[in-house]
Design an enzyme around this catalytic site. Structure first.
Site, PDB file in Angstrom:
ATOM      1  N   TYR A 159       4.502  68.653 -38.781  1.00 20.02           N
ATOM      2  CA  TYR A 159       4.914  68.105 -37.495  1.00 20.02           C
ATOM      3  C   TYR A 159       5.686  66.792 -37.674  1.00 20.02           C
ATOM      4  O   TYR A 159       5.289  65.932 -38.449  1.00 20.02           O
ATOM      5  CB  TYR A 159       3.681  67.830 -36.607  1.00 20.02           C
ATOM      6  CG  TYR A 159       4.061  66.943 -35.464  1.00 20.02           C
ATOM      7  CD1 TYR A 159       4.746  67.473 -34.369  1.00 20.02           C
ATOM      8  CD2 TYR A 159       3.859  65.574 -35.519  1.00 20.02           C
ATOM      9  CE1 TYR A 159       5.190  66.658 -33.357  1.00 20.02           C
ATOM     10  CE2 TYR A 159       4.291  64.749 -34.507  1.00 20.02           C
ATOM     11  CZ  TYR A 159       4.958  65.308 -33.424  1.00 20.02           C
ATOM     12  OH  TYR A 159       5.419  64.499 -32.440  1.00 20.02           O
ATOM     13  N   ASP A 211       1.470  59.728 -35.282  1.00 20.23           N
ATOM     14  CA  ASP A 211       1.018  60.814 -34.411  1.00 20.23           C
ATOM     15  C   ASP A 211       0.300  61.876 -35.246  1.00 20.23           C
ATOM     16  O   ASP A 211       0.895  62.491 -36.132  1.00 20.23           O
ATOM     17  CB  ASP A 211       2.251  61.436 -33.724  1.00 20.23           C
ATOM     18  CG  ASP A 211       1.889  62.375 -32.582  1.00 20.23           C
ATOM     19  OD1 ASP A 211       0.712  62.755 -32.477  1.00 20.23           O
ATOM     20  OD2 ASP A 211       2.802  62.719 -31.803  1.00 20.23           O
ATOM     21  N   HIS A 213      -1.043  64.507 -33.836  1.00 16.52           N
ATOM     22  CA  HIS A 213      -0.719  65.742 -33.112  1.00 16.52           C
ATOM     23  C   HIS A 213      -1.915  66.687 -33.012  1.00 16.52           C
ATOM     24  O   HIS A 213      -1.816  67.880 -33.326  1.00 16.52           O
ATOM     25  CB  HIS A 213       0.504  66.429 -33.736  1.00 16.52           C
ATOM     26  CG  HIS A 213       1.474  66.914 -32.710  1.00 16.52           C
ATOM     27  ND1 HIS A 213       1.639  68.228 -32.423  1.00 16.52           N
ATOM     28  CD2 HIS A 213       2.309  66.253 -31.881  1.00 16.52           C
ATOM     29  CE1 HIS A 213       2.542  68.359 -31.464  1.00 16.52           C
ATOM     30  NE2 HIS A 213       2.972  67.169 -31.108  1.00 16.52           N
ATOM     31  N   GLU A 263      -0.265  62.775 -23.904  1.00 16.87           N
ATOM     32  CA  GLU A 263       1.040  63.384 -23.617  1.00 16.87           C
ATOM     33  C   GLU A 263       0.901  64.783 -23.021  1.00 16.87           C
ATOM     34  O   GLU A 263       1.820  65.254 -22.368  1.00 16.87           O
ATOM     35  CB  GLU A 263       1.950  63.384 -24.852  1.00 16.87           C
ATOM     36  CG  GLU A 263       1.503  64.326 -25.945  1.00 16.87           C
ATOM     37  CD  GLU A 263       2.422  64.312 -27.149  1.00 16.87           C
ATOM     38  OE1 GLU A 263       2.848  63.236 -27.564  1.00 16.87           O
ATOM     39  OE2 GLU A 263       2.706  65.414 -27.665  1.00 16.87           O
ATOM     40  N   TRP A 403      -1.463  72.998 -33.033  1.00 19.53           N
ATOM     41  CA  TRP A 403      -0.165  72.558 -33.558  1.00 19.53           C
ATOM     42  C   TRP A 403       0.134  71.129 -33.137  1.00 19.53           C
ATOM     43  O   TRP A 403      -0.185  70.434 -32.430  1.00 19.53           O
ATOM     44  CB  TRP A 403       0.981  73.456 -33.057  1.00 19.53           C
ATOM     45  CG  TRP A 403       2.286  72.851 -33.501  1.00 19.53           C
ATOM     46  CD1 TRP A 403       2.804  72.834 -34.760  1.00 19.53           C
ATOM     47  CD2 TRP A 403       3.215  72.121 -32.693  1.00 19.53           C
ATOM     48  NE1 TRP A 403       3.993  72.133 -34.798  1.00 19.53           N
ATOM     49  CE2 TRP A 403       4.260  71.687 -33.531  1.00 19.53           C
ATOM     50  CE3 TRP A 403       3.250  71.768 -31.339  1.00 19.53           C
ATOM     51  CZ2 TRP A 403       5.351  70.920 -33.073  1.00 19.53           C
ATOM     52  CZ3 TRP A 403       4.309  71.025 -30.871  1.00 19.53           C
ATOM     53  CH2 TRP A 403       5.359  70.606 -31.726  1.00 19.53           C
TER      54      TRP A 403
HETATM   55  O1  LIG Z   1       4.743  62.119 -29.618  1.00 26.34           O
HETATM   56  C1  LIG Z   1       5.628  62.895 -29.327  1.00 26.34           C
HETATM   57  O2  LIG Z   1       6.793  62.579 -29.106  1.00 26.34           O
HETATM   58  C2  LIG Z   1       5.239  64.324 -29.162  1.00 26.34           C
HETATM   59  O3  LIG Z   1       4.094  64.634 -29.870  1.00 26.34           O
HETATM   60  C3  LIG Z   1       6.333  65.321 -29.258  1.00 26.34           C
HETATM   61  O4  LIG Z   1       6.938  65.323 -30.514  1.00 26.34           O
HETATM   62  C4  LIG Z   1       5.795  66.698 -28.868  1.00 26.34           C
HETATM   63  O5  LIG Z   1       5.455  67.440 -29.982  1.00 26.34           O
HETATM   64  C5  LIG Z   1       6.795  67.437 -28.079  1.00 26.34           C
HETATM   65  O6  LIG Z   1       7.106  66.662 -26.956  1.00 26.34           O
HETATM   66  C6  LIG Z   1       6.321  68.798 -27.647  1.00 26.34           C
HETATM   67  O7  LIG Z   1       7.167  69.310 -26.700  1.00 26.34           O
HETATM   68 MG   LIG Z   2       2.829  62.903 -29.678  1.00 29.42          MG
END
Ligand SMILES: O=C(O)[C@H](O)[C@@H](O)[C@H](O)[C@H](O)CO
Ligand SMILES: [Mg+2]
Length: 403
Positions: A159, A211, A213, A263, A403
């Site tokens: 990611y 992040d 994630h 988010e 993910w």
């Molecule tokens: O911190 C971030 O900017 C987010 O995690 C994005 O990278 C997301 O993965 C994406 O917005 C999914 O649509």
């Molecule tokens: Mg994020």
């Protein structure tokens, strides 16, 4: 201020965006962002079938009433599709109200609390050296804060890391979800080395973010938060999937690393225990997914009582309409923390004309009445919708993971 027309514009200048335009009898119009990455057409259907028919003829100045009509009145509350639709309406109505008042949106909200809005950039590399080179580039561009993500040896795709060095990261890269592989062990062993290297090369002043994630369990997140304390991160983001708010109690008990989350949240109820127990430090929900200005303002006020600040989501999958409105919100909100900034492509910026400016690591708000973002509908038509999906993640043994 009767609403005489409303319609959805789907355009894909590099990636998909869903925009709602609301027009009033006087000709004053407003636009709102309704983009939900990988689920765009679900929001289009929701707007076209259920929201737009109910908007026509309503008084555009009654933002609060319309918000509750769409939220409470729908019976089926919350959820990302519903809330993206509600958000788009709300952003468009605030745009109209501010235009009618002849004021930039931040004035209507209560005026400036600050002169400029600090942003953080994404710095990614296939390895630690590649990431450090990106940090150097962004520091030269004036950023005071950077998010660092680097490839992990033994994990082929990860990611936040672009496929090729120097390329932009775009996760929704295939018609059907791509399959990635994840190893918590490899990640946890590697990632503290990245922060050590960043601090060694760039010193203590730069704000450093990361992040996760949603990939760890609470006890793993606690281990990571503790391990990176010497590198004093600005925040560790989405360290666990947060449906269970209680998870953060455990993490918080073990570490002083600041935590950001939200988010994928879309209502104040997703945050209530997190905020009231002071288990988090930053709220991430963007205006496009959290019910627009009307609802985010409530979340931010609740957060303010508990020393929790804003740090709005701002990837390229939120349109410049969302970013433009966010810059107004960030300029006003008393408990501002930071704004994510992933620059849009020149094609996107040409479709969405805007008056916010980026300078020296910060956003400067514009003075045009409204939120300052418009859409070139003729140009938008040149970029038809293309289905794109976010990836899925599997552990090395094949188990489907977050993910
Ligand atoms: O911190 C971030 O900017 C987010 O995690 C994005 O990278 C997301 O993965 C994406 O917005 C999914 O649509
Ligand atoms: Mg994020």
């Amino acid at each position: 201020m009767k609403i005489s027309d409303a319609y959805v514009i789907v355009t894909s200048p590099g990636r998909n965006f869903v925009t709602l335009k609301i027009v009033t009898e006087s000709g004053t119009y407003g636009i709102g962002d309704a983009t939900l990455n990988g689920r765009e057409m679900a929001v289009v259907a929701y707007l076209e079938e259920h929201v737009i028919p109910a908007l026509i003829g309503r008084d555009a100045s009654r933002i609060e009433d319309i918000w509750h009509y769409l939220y409470r009145g729908a019976y089926w509350r919350r959820g990302p599709v519903t809330m993206a639709a509600v958000s788009a309406v709300d952003l468009a109505l605030w745009d109209i109200k501010a235009k009618a008042a002849g004021m930039p949106l931040y004035q209507l909200l209560g005026g400036k609390s600050r002169e400029r809005v600090m942003t953080y950039a994404h710095c990614t590399g296939r390895d630690i050296e590649g990431c450090l080179a990106e940090v150097e580039k962004h520091v030269k561009l004036g950023y005071r804060a950077v998010r660092v993500q680097a490839g992990v040896p033994g994990i082929p795709t990860i990611y936040g890391v672009a496929k090729r060095e120097g390329e932009r990261y775009e996760p929704a890269d295939a018609e059907l979800p791509a399959e990635h592989v994840w190893s918590t062990e490899k990640y946890l062993n590697h990632v503290p080395k990245l922060f050590a290297a960043v601090r060694e090369r760039f010193g203590d002043e730069l704000h450093v973010l990361h992040d996760v994630h949603h990939r760890l369990t609470p006890i793993e997140a606690a281990r990571l938060g503790k391990a990176v304390e010497p590198y004093h991160l600005f925040w560790l983001e989405d360290c666990v999937p947060a449906e269970n708010q209680e998870s953060f109690r455990l993490i918080r008990q073990h570490t002083t690393t600041p935590l950001a989350v939200g988010e994928v949240f879309n209502s104040i109820h997703d945050y209530r225990e997190l905020i009231e127990n002071q288990w988090i430090d930053y709220i991430r929900t963007p205006l496009t997914h959290g019910g627009g200005i009307t609802h985010l303002r409530r979340i931010a006020d609740l957060a303010g009582l508990y020393h929790v600040r804003t740090g709005f989501h701002g990837p390229t999958d939120l349109s410049p309409v969302c970013l433009g409105a966010a810059v107004h919100f960030d300029t006003w909100v008393p408990n501002f923390g930071i704004q994510e900034h992933m620059p849009h492509t020149p094609e996107t910026d040409a479709v969405f004309l805007h008056d916010y400016r980026f300078e020296d690591g910060h956003f400067l708000v514009g003075e045009a009445p409204g939120h300052g973002v418009d859409i070139d509908e003729t140009l938008a038509k040149q970029y038809p919708y293309k289905r794109a999906s976010l990836p899925v993640n599997r552990l090395e043994d094949g188990t489907l993971w977050h993910w």
